[in-house]
Design a protein around this motif. Structure first.
Motif, PDB file in Angstrom:
ATOM      1  N   PRO A  35      -5.009  -8.924  -6.966  1.00 51.36           N
ATOM      2  CA  PRO A  35      -4.389  -8.191  -5.858  1.00 51.36           C
ATOM      3  C   PRO A  35      -2.867  -8.258  -5.939  1.00 51.36           C
ATOM      4  O   PRO A  35      -2.293  -9.276  -6.325  1.00 51.36           O
ATOM      5  CB  PRO A  35      -4.908  -8.919  -4.615  1.00 51.36           C
ATOM      6  CG  PRO A  35      -6.117  -9.661  -5.065  1.00 51.36           C
ATOM      7  CD  PRO A  35      -5.860 -10.021  -6.482  1.00 51.36           C
ATOM      8  N   LYS A  36      -2.229  -7.160  -5.563  1.00 51.26           N
ATOM      9  CA  LYS A  36      -0.776  -7.130  -5.495  1.00 51.26           C
ATOM     10  C   LYS A  36      -0.353  -6.149  -4.404  1.00 51.26           C
ATOM     11  O   LYS A  36      -0.795  -5.006  -4.378  1.00 51.26           O
ATOM     12  CB  LYS A  36      -0.168  -6.701  -6.830  1.00 51.26           C
ATOM     13  CG  LYS A  36       1.367  -6.652  -6.804  1.00 51.26           C
ATOM     14  CD  LYS A  36       1.942  -6.368  -8.164  1.00 51.26           C
ATOM     15  CE  LYS A  36       3.462  -6.274  -8.106  1.00 51.26           C
ATOM     16  NZ  LYS A  36       4.076  -7.501  -7.576  1.00 51.26           N
ATOM     17  N   PHE A  37       0.499  -6.626  -3.499  1.00 53.74           N
ATOM     18  CA  PHE A  37       1.027  -5.750  -2.459  1.00 53.74           C
ATOM     19  C   PHE A  37       2.185  -4.952  -3.045  1.00 53.74           C
ATOM     20  O   PHE A  37       3.214  -5.506  -3.414  1.00 53.74           O
ATOM     21  CB  PHE A  37       1.495  -6.565  -1.251  1.00 53.74           C
ATOM     22  CG  PHE A  37       0.369  -7.052  -0.381  1.00 53.74           C
ATOM     23  CD1 PHE A  37      -0.187  -6.209   0.583  1.00 53.74           C
ATOM     24  CD2 PHE A  37      -0.157  -8.331  -0.532  1.00 53.74           C
ATOM     25  CE1 PHE A  37      -1.238  -6.643   1.376  1.00 53.74           C
ATOM     26  CE2 PHE A  37      -1.204  -8.764   0.258  1.00 53.74           C
ATOM     27  CZ  PHE A  37      -1.746  -7.926   1.209  1.00 53.74           C
ATOM     28  N   VAL A  38       1.993  -3.639  -3.128  1.00 49.58           N
ATOM     29  CA  VAL A  38       3.029  -2.773  -3.682  1.00 49.58           C
ATOM     30  C   VAL A  38       4.059  -2.401  -2.622  1.00 49.58           C
ATOM     31  O   VAL A  38       5.174  -1.981  -2.948  1.00 49.58           O
ATOM     32  CB  VAL A  38       2.415  -1.505  -4.304  1.00 49.58           C
ATOM     33  CG1 VAL A  38       1.577  -1.863  -5.507  1.00 49.58           C
ATOM     34  CG2 VAL A  38       1.551  -0.754  -3.285  1.00 49.58           C
ATOM     35  N   THR A  39       3.705  -2.544  -1.352  1.00 54.57           N
ATOM     36  CA  THR A  39       4.674  -2.456  -0.250  1.00 54.57           C
ATOM     37  C   THR A  39       4.408  -3.637   0.680  1.00 54.57           C
ATOM     38  O   THR A  39       3.299  -4.179   0.725  1.00 54.57           O
ATOM     39  CB  THR A  39       4.567  -1.141   0.542  1.00 54.57           C
ATOM     40  OG1 THR A  39       3.288  -1.078   1.190  1.00 54.57           O
ATOM     41  CG2 THR A  39       4.732   0.060  -0.374  1.00 54.57           C
ATOM     42  N   GLN A  40       5.420  -4.021   1.434  1.00 57.12           N
ATOM     43  CA  GLN A  40       5.317  -5.162   2.327  1.00 57.12           C
ATOM     44  C   GLN A  40       5.237  -4.709   3.781  1.00 57.12           C
ATOM     45  O   GLN A  40       5.678  -3.601   4.128  1.00 57.12           O
ATOM     46  CB  GLN A  40       6.536  -6.086   2.154  1.00 57.12           C
ATOM     47  CG  GLN A  40       6.768  -6.558   0.732  1.00 57.12           C
ATOM     48  CD  GLN A  40       5.679  -7.495   0.249  1.00 57.12           C
ATOM     49  OE1 GLN A  40       5.290  -8.431   0.952  1.00 57.12           O
ATOM     50  NE2 GLN A  40       5.187  -7.259  -0.961  1.00 57.12           N
ATOM     51  N   VAL A  41       4.686  -5.571   4.625  1.00 60.11           N
ATOM     52  CA  VAL A  41       4.695  -5.279   6.059  1.00 60.11           C
ATOM     53  C   VAL A  41       6.122  -5.445   6.572  1.00 60.11           C
ATOM     54  O   VAL A  41       6.980  -6.039   5.899  1.00 60.11           O
ATOM     55  CB  VAL A  41       3.744  -6.219   6.840  1.00 60.11           C
ATOM     56  CG1 VAL A  41       2.310  -6.048   6.382  1.00 60.11           C
ATOM     57  CG2 VAL A  41       4.181  -7.674   6.711  1.00 60.11           C
ATOM     58  N   ALA A  42       6.393  -4.921   7.746  1.00 61.28           N
ATOM     59  CA  ALA A  42       7.722  -5.066   8.346  1.00 61.28           C
ATOM     60  C   ALA A  42       8.054  -6.543   8.493  1.00 61.28           C
ATOM     61  O   ALA A  42       7.225  -7.338   8.955  1.00 61.28           O
ATOM     62  CB  ALA A  42       7.762  -4.376   9.700  1.00 61.28           C
ATOM     63  N   GLU A  89       1.811  -2.609   8.477  1.00 62.27           N
ATOM     64  CA  GLU A  89       1.100  -1.788   7.493  1.00 62.27           C
ATOM     65  C   GLU A  89       1.660  -2.049   6.107  1.00 62.27           C
ATOM     66  O   GLU A  89       2.874  -2.190   5.926  1.00 62.27           O
ATOM     67  CB  GLU A  89       1.238  -0.314   7.840  1.00 62.27           C
ATOM     68  CG  GLU A  89       0.510   0.627   6.898  1.00 62.27           C
ATOM     69  CD  GLU A  89       0.566   2.069   7.355  1.00 62.27           C
ATOM     70  OE1 GLU A  89       0.475   2.966   6.496  1.00 62.27           O
ATOM     71  OE2 GLU A  89       0.708   2.310   8.582  1.00 62.27           O
ATOM     72  N   ALA A  90       0.771  -2.139   5.108  1.00 63.61           N
ATOM     73  CA  ALA A  90       1.201  -2.364   3.723  1.00 63.61           C
ATOM     74  C   ALA A  90       0.172  -1.753   2.779  1.00 63.61           C
ATOM     75  O   ALA A  90      -0.972  -1.502   3.161  1.00 63.61           O
ATOM     76  CB  ALA A  90       1.363  -3.854   3.439  1.00 63.61           C
ATOM     77  N   ARG A  91       0.605  -1.528   1.550  1.00 69.20           N
ATOM     78  CA  ARG A  91      -0.288  -1.001   0.505  1.00 69.20           C
ATOM     79  C   ARG A  91      -0.494  -2.064  -0.560  1.00 69.20           C
ATOM     80  O   ARG A  91       0.438  -2.812  -0.892  1.00 69.20           O
ATOM     81  CB  ARG A  91       0.301   0.266  -0.122  1.00 69.20           C
ATOM     82  CG  ARG A  91       0.337   1.441   0.837  1.00 69.20           C
ATOM     83  CD  ARG A  91       0.930   2.684   0.169  1.00 69.20           C
ATOM     84  NE  ARG A  91       0.900   3.831   1.064  1.00 69.20           N
ATOM     85  CZ  ARG A  91      -0.101   4.694   1.141  1.00 69.20           C
ATOM     86  NH1 ARG A  91      -1.161   4.552   0.364  1.00 69.20           N
ATOM     87  NH2 ARG A  91      -0.065   5.711   1.985  1.00 69.20           N
ATOM     88  N   LEU A  92      -1.716  -2.105  -1.103  1.00 67.88           N
ATOM     89  CA  LEU A  92      -2.009  -3.068  -2.146  1.00 67.88           C
ATOM     90  C   LEU A  92      -2.951  -2.470  -3.182  1.00 67.88           C
ATOM     91  O   LEU A  92      -3.625  -1.474  -2.926  1.00 67.88           O
ATOM     92  CB  LEU A  92      -2.612  -4.354  -1.564  1.00 67.88           C
ATOM     93  CG  LEU A  92      -4.119  -4.371  -1.236  1.00 67.88           C
ATOM     94  CD1 LEU A  92      -4.620  -5.793  -1.143  1.00 67.88           C
ATOM     95  CD2 LEU A  92      -4.403  -3.632   0.057  1.00 67.88           C
ATOM     96  N   THR A  93      -2.964  -3.096  -4.328  1.00 64.59           N
ATOM     97  CA  THR A  93      -3.891  -2.731  -5.404  1.00 64.59           C
ATOM     98  C   THR A  93      -4.698  -3.976  -5.761  1.00 64.59           C
ATOM     99  O   THR A  93      -4.253  -5.104  -5.512  1.00 64.59           O
ATOM    100  CB  THR A  93      -3.120  -2.245  -6.655  1.00 64.59           C
ATOM    101  OG1 THR A  93      -2.228  -3.280  -7.095  1.00 64.59           O
ATOM    102  CG2 THR A  93      -2.341  -0.983  -6.357  1.00 64.59           C
TER     103      THR A  93
END
Length: 216
Positions: free
Chosen positions: A81-88, A102-106
């Motif tokens: 897993p890797k978060f490509v964007t972070q939460v605020a 909200e965040a995006r991960l792969t």
């Protein structure tokens, strides 16, 4: 509620409605109807309700079965897993408002992927005010009707057989001026009320005694 406003969004943008996509609000029931669904309808849908007292959100997703796309996704290599964007990193709000992370991960398609939320290092308590969502590689946490006690660090951890990753942010919720919410206050109010009653009774008794003295 004349101040109530309901808004629908798709993938974070205002949903465009028309003859095929319709929304409605009737007797407290909100609805989204999509006719003849197609691949372009795939995404994350959020309903947001706001009035003078605060706001609430509800999120869901729509997937469309596509055998060709399924075959391509199945061929993708699954990694840790890797978060490509972070939460605020910080959300500053007042009581009654909602906090949104909200965040995006792969990877986006991994049946073994586990997503968990924590508050100050402890598993996030379950409850109707805490709404979590995970789909399409997107994780969401909504804390509804925040109180000062919701001020904390919130962390999302994703893990599978190959590793783990996390992202975190803080909520700072300030009390609204003029609101009395501490549990000690009702007792203090009762104490003050009793003192005021005693003072009134004392004045009445004193006035009664003075009146008796004058008449005699």
């Amino acid at each position: 509620d004349p101040s109530l406003k309901v808004e629908w969004m798709k993938d974070g943008k205002v949903l465009e409605t028309g003859s095929r996509i319709k929304t409605s609000l009737d007797f407290g029931l909100v609805k989204l109807d999509i006719d003849s669904i197609r691949s372009s309808d795939v995404g994350i849908y959020t309903c947001k309700a706001v009035n003078l007292n605060g706001e609430a959100t509800s999120t869901t997703s729509i997937k469309v079965q596509d055998e060709r796309a399924a075959g391509q996704d199945g061929a993708k290599e699954i990694g840790p897993p890797k978060f490509v964007t972070q939460v605020a990193s910080k959300v500053e709000i007042s009581e009654g408002q909602s906090a949104h992370f909200e965040a995006r991960l792969t990877p986006t398609e991994d049946p073994n992927l586990k997503v968990e939320w924590f508050k100050n290092g402890e598993p996030l308590p379950s409850g109707h005010r805490f709404r979590t969502f995970h789909d399409f590689g997107i994780v969401i946490l909504d804390v509804l009707y925040c109180y000062a006690e919701d001020s904390a660090t919130y962390e999302c951890r994703a893990s599978n057989k190959l590793g783990s990753d996390s992202t975190k942010g803080t909520v700072s919720c300030s009390e609204k001026s003029g609101l009395i919410l501490t549990p000690q206050v009702p007792g203090e109010m009762r104490e003050q009320t009793l003192q005021q009653i005693e003072q009134l009774e004392s004045h009445k008794m004193k006035a009664s005694m003075e009146g008796s003295s004058v008449s005699s």
